[in-house]
Scaffold this motif. Structure first.
Motif, PDB file in Angstrom:
ATOM      1  N   LYS A   1      35.125  34.435  58.652  1.00  0.00           N
ATOM      2  CA  LYS A   1      35.420  34.581  57.237  1.00  0.00           C
ATOM      3  C   LYS A   1      36.289  35.814  56.996  1.00  0.00           C
ATOM      4  O   LYS A   1      37.243  35.787  56.237  1.00  0.00           O
TER       5      LYS A   1
ATOM      6  N   SER B   1      38.299  37.248  59.163  1.00  0.00           N
ATOM      7  CA  SER B   1      39.665  37.070  59.656  1.00  0.00           C
ATOM      8  C   SER B   1      40.437  36.120  58.746  1.00  0.00           C
ATOM      9  O   SER B   1      41.640  36.246  58.573  1.00  0.00           O
ATOM     10  N   ALA B   2      39.712  35.171  58.119  1.00  0.00           N
ATOM     11  CA  ALA B   2      40.383  34.292  57.165  1.00  0.00           C
ATOM     12  C   ALA B   2      40.889  35.113  55.989  1.00  0.00           C
ATOM     13  O   ALA B   2      41.981  34.891  55.468  1.00  0.00           O
ATOM     14  N   LYS B   3      40.087  36.099  55.594  1.00  0.00           N
ATOM     15  CA  LYS B   3      40.515  36.971  54.487  1.00  0.00           C
ATOM     16  C   LYS B   3      41.741  37.774  54.893  1.00  0.00           C
ATOM     17  O   LYS B   3      42.657  37.976  54.103  1.00  0.00           O
TER      18      LYS B   3
ATOM     19  N   ARG C   1      43.976  36.890  56.926  1.00  0.00           N
ATOM     20  CA  ARG C   1      45.159  36.028  57.018  1.00  0.00           C
ATOM     21  C   ARG C   1      45.513  35.396  55.677  1.00  0.00           C
ATOM     22  O   ARG C   1      46.311  34.488  55.615  1.00  0.00           O
ATOM     23  N   HIS C   2      44.881  35.880  54.596  1.00  0.00           N
ATOM     24  CA  HIS C   2      45.066  35.293  53.267  1.00  0.00           C
ATOM     25  C   HIS C   2      46.540  35.107  52.915  1.00  0.00           C
ATOM     26  O   HIS C   2      47.357  36.012  53.060  1.00  0.00           O
ATOM     27  N   PHE C   3      46.861  33.885  52.484  1.00  0.00           N
ATOM     28  CA  PHE C   3      48.230  33.593  52.055  1.00  0.00           C
ATOM     29  C   PHE C   3      48.288  33.822  50.558  1.00  0.00           C
ATOM     30  O   PHE C   3      47.590  33.156  49.789  1.00  0.00           O
ATOM     31  N   LYS C   4      49.095  34.789  50.122  1.00  0.00           N
ATOM     32  CA  LYS C   4      49.120  35.118  48.702  1.00  0.00           C
ATOM     33  C   LYS C   4      50.017  34.154  47.954  1.00  0.00           C
ATOM     34  O   LYS C   4      51.196  33.987  48.265  1.00  0.00           O
ATOM     35  N   VAL C   5      49.434  33.481  46.963  1.00  0.00           N
ATOM     36  CA  VAL C   5      50.224  32.602  46.101  1.00  0.00           C
ATOM     37  C   VAL C   5      50.835  33.486  45.021  1.00  0.00           C
ATOM     38  O   VAL C   5      50.136  34.243  44.367  1.00  0.00           O
ATOM     39  N   SER C   6      52.150  33.408  44.862  1.00  0.00           N
ATOM     40  CA  SER C   6      52.790  34.244  43.859  1.00  0.00           C
ATOM     41  C   SER C   6      53.884  33.443  43.174  1.00  0.00           C
ATOM     42  O   SER C   6      54.176  32.312  43.554  1.00  0.00           O
ATOM     43  N   SER C   7      54.492  34.047  42.165  1.00  0.00           N
ATOM     44  CA  SER C   7      55.580  33.350  41.468  1.00  0.00           C
ATOM     45  C   SER C   7      56.705  33.026  42.458  1.00  0.00           C
ATOM     46  O   SER C   7      57.333  31.981  42.370  1.00  0.00           O
TER      47      SER C   7
ATOM     48  N   LEU D   1      55.722  29.946  44.575  1.00  0.00           N
ATOM     49  CA  LEU D   1      55.769  28.743  43.747  1.00  0.00           C
ATOM     50  C   LEU D   1      57.216  28.347  43.482  1.00  0.00           C
ATOM     51  O   LEU D   1      57.587  27.174  43.565  1.00  0.00           O
ATOM     52  N   ASP D   2      58.013  29.355  43.167  1.00  0.00           N
ATOM     53  CA  ASP D   2      59.422  29.118  42.855  1.00  0.00           C
ATOM     54  C   ASP D   2      60.113  28.459  44.047  1.00  0.00           C
ATOM     55  O   ASP D   2      60.852  27.492  43.903  1.00  0.00           O
TER      56      ASP D   2
ATOM     57  N   GLU E   1      58.760  26.726  46.482  1.00  0.00           N
ATOM     58  CA  GLU E   1      58.292  25.347  46.672  1.00  0.00           C
ATOM     59  C   GLU E   1      58.943  24.399  45.680  1.00  0.00           C
ATOM     60  O   GLU E   1      59.322  23.280  46.022  1.00  0.00           O
ATOM     61  N   LEU E   2      59.104  24.855  44.447  1.00  0.00           N
ATOM     62  CA  LEU E   2      59.661  23.983  43.411  1.00  0.00           C
ATOM     63  C   LEU E   2      61.148  23.700  43.662  1.00  0.00           C
ATOM     64  O   LEU E   2      61.664  22.665  43.277  1.00  0.00           O
TER      65      LEU E   2
END
Lengths: 130, 420, 366
Positions: C345, C347-349, C351-357, C360-361, C363-364
């Motif tokens: 848990k 190490s998962a933290k 490796r956290h992938f931060k979702v940001s603007s 998202l931008d 990906e869109l």
């Protein structure tokens, strides 16, 4: 089979005190014990106290078995009540302690419940006393 | 090697599977009761909408990481790994057919909070990129502009100008030390600006001071809906900064469901800090004013009406009695729907569904439940306290061509204020 | 009472008829879920049972277990058996004190070498060589090791002796362990519970006296006769659980109507004990009957399994199915698994992938 849509989201209070068919199960077992007794002379016991009977189940079982010809009370460090049910050879036995708490409750199948029989050791003591 | 999307999803699942979730998966008895609590299952009968089934990808990861046999099998490469196909297939189930209304959590016989699990499963979905485009766009606008509908300050100011003209009341902005900092939702600003006029009237009548903030005027939290704690936290932080700057004691969450959940319940956890101020829903504030005798009304609405409980407010938030006490002040014929309060049925568009164009058809199918509920009552007026519910209900009403009007409770109260 | 006196003679001297004894045995068999048809044979066998030397050692404990045993109602098979055994050492109950008491223990150990029954209540602290609890200058650890050598069998009474109990609760400052953690060359019967039911303690003793052997045990060393079923399975509120009727708070309608306490944290579904059938205080009631959920006191590590009022989540110790392996492997393995979970848990933290603007931008735009 119960289908998914037959399982309610909101359960309603129904039949909480209803018979849970335990009575039939007990009667069925009695039938088998009587068969065993008649064929081999082997006596049998059903422990009522450890069965999850509801109050309604219990009353109904008592009613279905009825009262027979014999009843007795034994004073054995608290009363033990014994009576023959309307079914000959089926005895209802309730053991209580001095505080009147039920220690054991059983249905016995046989000519006479074991608790009514005197033990040889006690008979020997009786003989010595004379 | 797994694709980066799968790796990110897997990692986020592990990160967000907490104590409650491991125990929820462990204690699920597969009874299927949650299916019948779900609006989408109920209206379609399609078993894929069974709430707990929507969590299959998360369950896969849980099994492999948190159960003895799962770990063993995983070690020997005998378990089915999480795949890109899983993410693709479950994206619509997790986003389009779930409004996180929480009704399934209420009926689970072993007490599993399925709604909570969905909320956290969405963390992995958005991290992997498998989130609906409409919701991504809304979230992007929320993160950059501060409003999922992209409402910038000048647009808000223009709206305020109109309201001030109509009501003859000043709409306070950036007033330090006001009693309340009011937040708004995008829908209110764009479609129901009457709300702003209504609170202005009520607060003047009650003799309390309030303000809007030019830096944080929106409470709508798309971050929570898409399932990104990163963005949800940022949005909450804007509000906290504004509230601290203006030194207010109470922040009012607007007539919006998920906004309330985000700021009131998740907020402090998202930013990892206790708030120095209180957060209340507008209905809680109004009910307090009523109790203090500062909210007086005159006259009664004669038309038969009913109240639609916003899920986040009633079921997830506990605001159940307040709207009823308030409604009884002004309604002559208030009728309850068969299932209401904490067991209400969702409008069908919460939890980001209404922002997700792809889900439009399912949203309409889900509306049938509300339609039958309202028609069974024979009322033509529905009052609610969430602008998103209101918009979704109005869409459904229009599509079904039925004669029902939807009102906001705050506006209704403002109409019957005793102004003597 | 002479060395080779038997229980039958004791009965005769006390004026207790064999009928009365049969009655006691019937009650005992009923509470042990033994087949009622075994009762006559059991009564015969028990009447011939020889006086048994018992040494009772109390370590890190609260005396609740002894209280539970001595509170059983009179006269009963429990009191009878308790009177019948030769309790050669029990530092709470014995009249002797000081060196005389310790002498009695040493004497019994020498005289009945290989034949005495050793009863232990309380956990044994092993940190710092066991200095956290000593009796007459001797550490509990030393006393147990000494006494265990000559014992025929050991009965660990109470959750402390059986599984470490409250003293072992995290962070376990005294290094408390159970009897089974220390002794592996003697048969050990665990009678857990905080405290265990008095009738269960004597029931096990009666079984031992009757059959001269230890009863059938489950994977965590408990007699199946008393710990074979969960509280939940024998609970009178079970029917409400089956119907989905739960008390949601302690003062709601459901609570008043006596609905299932599962959601209020009742550990009945994962707790093996006979409270629901044997009950407490002269069979008056048991916790659930008084409106409070079971806290799972007869399960290993119940005190570290989350809040008493949290609905059963992670199973305490599932004795059936795959988890058995883990139980056999011992507590150490359990700790390791938990640590591994924590690690992955963390190490998962990391490796956290931060979702940001920005993400998202991007990906869109794709």
């Amino acid at each position: 089979m119960t289908r998914l849509q037959d399982i309610p989201v909101n359960t309603e209070i129904t039949g909480l005190d209803a018979e849970c068919n335990m009575v039939d199960a007990v009667l069925h077992e009695l039938k088998q014990l009587l068969d065993a007794y008649l064929s081999s002379g082997e006596t049998g016991v059903i422990d009522i106290k450890s069965m999850p009977l509801s109050a309604t189940d219990y009353d109904s079982l008592k009613q279905r078995l009825g009262n027979g010809e014999i009843s007795a009370t034994a004073s054995l460090a608290g009363d033990t009540e014994i009576y023959e049910t309307a079914l000959s050879g089926v005895w209802w036995v309730v053991h209580r302690n001095i505080d009147d708490r039920v220690l054991a409750e059983q249905l016995e199948v046989g000519r006479i419940p074991a608790i009514l029989c005197a033990h040889d050791d006690d008979i020997r003591v009786a003989r010595e006393r004379l | 090697m797994n694709s980066p999307a799968v790796q990110r999803a897997e990692n986020a699942f592990v990160e967000f599977i907490d104590g409650p979730i491991t125990s929820f998966f462990g204690s699920c008895v597969h009874c299927g009761l949650c299916a019948h609590a779900c609006l989408f299952y109920e209206e379609t009968g399609d078993p894929k909408f069974t709430p707990i089934y929507k969590l299959e990808p998360m369950k896969k990861v849980w099994k492999q990481n948190y159960t003895f046999w799962g770990k063993l099998l995983h070690k020997f490469g005998l378990s089915k790994p999480l795949t890109e196909e899983d993410l693709k297939a479950w994206e619509p189930l997790l986003y389009d057919s779930c409004t996180m209304c929480g009704r399934c959590s209420m009926v689970c016989p072993v007490g599993n909070d399925i709604s909570y699990m969905i909320r956290r499963a969405r963390e992995a979905m958005v991290a992997s990129g498998y989130a609906p485009e409409g919701l991504k766009q809304a979230t992007l606008r929320a993160a950059t502009i501060g409003s999922p509908m992209g409402i910038k300050l000048p647009a808000l100011k223009a709206k305020i100008g109109h309201i001030e003209e109509e009501t003859g009341l000043k709409i306070p902005m950036d007033i330090e030390g006001a009693d309340y900092l009011a937040l708004l939702s995008s829908n209110e600003i764009m479609m129901y600006p009457e709300y702003i006029g209504a609170i202005a009237k009520i607060f003047k009548h009650a003799g309390v001071t309030w303000t809007l903030s030019s830096e944080a005027y929106e409470a709508t939290n798309s971050g929570l809906q898409i399932g990104s704690s990163d963005i949800a936290g940022e949005l909450v932080q804007h509000v906290v900064d504004a509230a601290e700057k203006l030194k207010v004691k109470t922040v009012i969450s607007p007539e919006c469901g998920h906004a309330y959940t985000a700021i009131r319940w998740e907020g402090p956890n998202l930013i990892g800090k206790k708030f120095d101020f209180k957060v209340k829903h507008i209905l809680e504030v109004l009910d307090e004013l009523r109790e203090q005798g500062r909210l007086k009304t005159t006259g009664l609405e004669e038309a038969a009406l009913t109240y639609h409980d916003p899920c986040q407010l009633a079921r997830r938030g506990g605001v159940v009695e307040q709207p009823r006490r308030l409604l009884n002040m002004v309604a002559a014929d208030f009728r309850e729907m068969d299932e209401h309060g904490v067991m209400n049925w969702c409008c069908g568009g919460g939890g980001g569904v209404s922002a997700n164009e792809r889900a439009a058809d399912w949203q309409l199918i889900a509306f049938n439940k509300k339609k039958s509920q309202v028609q069974a009552l024979g009322v033509n007026t529905m009052v609610t306290a969430c602008a998103n519910c209101r918009m979704v209900l109005e869409e459904g009403i229009e599509e079904n061509d039925i004669q029902v009007e939807v009102l906001g409770l705050t506006e209704l109260l403002a109409d019957y204020l005793d102004t003597k | 009472m002479a060395e080779n006196d038997n229980l039958g003679n004791l009965l005769a001297r006390r004026g207790i008829s064999r009928r009365t004894f049969l009655k006691f045995c019937t009650a005992l068999a009923s509470s042990m879920a033994l087949s009622p048809s075994m009762v006559p044979a059991m009564a015969e066998s028990l009447a011939k049972a020889k006086r048994q030397s018992v040494i009772w050692l109390s370590f890190q404990e609260c005396t609740g277990c002894t209280e539970s045993l001595t509170r059983s109602s009179q006269p009963s098979i429990e009191s009878l058996i308790f009177d019948f055994i030769s309790l050669d050492y029990h530092h709470t109950l014995q009249a002797a004190s000081g060196f005389q008491a310790e002498e009695a223990r040493e004497q019994a150990m020498a005289e009945h070498k290989g034949k005495y029954l050793l009863i232990v209540d309380g956990s044994i602290p092993v940190a710092e060589n066991g200095v956290y609890s000593t009796i007459a200058g001797m550490t509990n650890l030393q006393m147990l090791e000494d006494a265990a050598k000559g014992a025929m069998a050991i009965v660990a009474v109470g959750t402390c002796a059986a599984y470490g109990g409250l003293p072992k609760a995290r962070p376990n400052p005294t290094g408390a362990v159970s009897v089974t953690d220390l002794i592996d060359d003697k048969p050990i019967i665990n009678i857990p519970g905080c405290p265990p039911i008095g009738e269960v303690i004597t029931g096990v003793l009666a079984h031992f006296l009757t059959f001269g052997a230890i009863p059938e045990l489950d994977t965590v060393g408990r007699p199946k006769a008393f710990y074979g079923e969960t509280i939940h399975d024998r609970c009178y509120r079970r029917t409400f659980y089956d119907q989905g009727l739960f008390a949601e708070t302690f003062d709601d309608e459901g609570a008043r109507k006596g609905w299932c306490l599962y959601k209020l944290g009742c550990k009945g579904p994962v707790t093996y004990n006979s409270c629901a059938t044997t009950k407490w205080n002269q069979e008056t009631s048991f916790p659930i009957e008084s409106g409070h959920g079971c806290i799972g006191c007869s399960q290993p590590d119940f005190w570290d399994m989350g809040g008493i009022y949290e609905a059963v989540s992670e199973p305490l110790t599932d004795l059936r199915g795959p988890a058995v392996t883990a139980v056999v492997a011992g507590a150490a393995a359990g700790v390791a698994v938990a640590a591994m979970n924590k690690q992955s848990k963390q190490s998962a933290k990391d490796r956290h992938f931060k979702v940001s603007s920005e993400t998202l931008d991007e990906e869109l735009k794709k």
